[in-house]
Scaffold this motif. Structure first.
Motif, PDB file in Angstrom:
ATOM      1  N   GLU A   1       0.807  -1.176  -0.008  1.00  0.00           N
ATOM      2  CA  GLU A   1      -0.040  -0.019  -0.072  1.00  0.00           C
ATOM      3  C   GLU A   1       0.808   1.367   0.028  1.00  0.00           C
ATOM      4  O   GLU A   1       0.736   2.207  -0.750  1.00  0.00           O
ATOM      5  N   ASN A   2       1.994   1.280   0.560  1.00  0.00           N
ATOM      6  CA  ASN A   2       2.910   2.520   0.562  1.00  0.00           C
ATOM      7  C   ASN A   2       3.397   2.747  -0.800  1.00  0.00           C
ATOM      8  O   ASN A   2       3.456   3.810  -1.402  1.00  0.00           O
ATOM      9  N   GLY A   3       3.840   1.620  -1.511  1.00  0.00           N
ATOM     10  CA  GLY A   3       4.213   1.585  -2.831  1.00  0.00           C
ATOM     11  C   GLY A   3       3.147   2.219  -3.759  1.00  0.00           C
ATOM     12  O   GLY A   3       3.360   2.844  -4.710  1.00  0.00           O
ATOM     13  N   GLN A   4       1.932   1.789  -3.466  1.00  0.00           N
ATOM     14  CA  GLN A   4       0.821   2.107  -4.457  1.00  0.00           C
ATOM     15  C   GLN A   4       0.570   3.636  -4.071  1.00  0.00           C
ATOM     16  O   GLN A   4       0.277   4.291  -5.164  1.00  0.00           O
ATOM     17  N   SER A   5       0.657   4.139  -3.150  1.00  0.00           N
ATOM     18  CA  SER A   5       0.358   5.518  -2.568  1.00  0.00           C
ATOM     19  C   SER A   5       1.689   6.451  -3.314  1.00  0.00           C
ATOM     20  O   SER A   5       1.395   7.599  -3.971  1.00  0.00           O
TER      21      SER A   5
END
Length: 87
Positions: free
Chosen positions: A35-39
């Motif tokens: 999720e951090n990568g997606q943000s």
């Protein structure tokens, strides 16, 4: 069942629970990293979109026309729906 059997069973159960906890914790941590990568990718996409709007006038015009179309649809579609339902 003797006291030793109870302690061995409890230790085995605790080890099984510890293993399940470690697996669940690793899964949660992996999902958090995803999720951090997606943000980060979303921020990059927004910046790239802004740069593309500044550099390409055709893209800027198309984006503006799409925005006007969405605004017009937001005003026209409910009116057509009311006309269709009431008449």
């Amino acid at each position: 069942m003797s006291g030793m059997d109870v302690r061995v069973a409890a230790k085995t159960e605790q080890q099984m629970l510890d293993k399940r906890y470690a697996e669940a914790r690793a899964d949660i941590e992996r999902n958090r990293l995803i999720e951090n990568g997606q943000s980060g990718a979303l921020l990059f996409a927004a910046m790239a979109y802004g740069d593309a709007l500044e550099e390409n006038t055709l893209f800027k015009t198309a984006s503006h026309l799409a925005k006007l179309f969405c605004i017009a649809a937001a005003f026209i579609i409910p009116n057509l729906l009311v006309i269709h339902v009431l008449l």
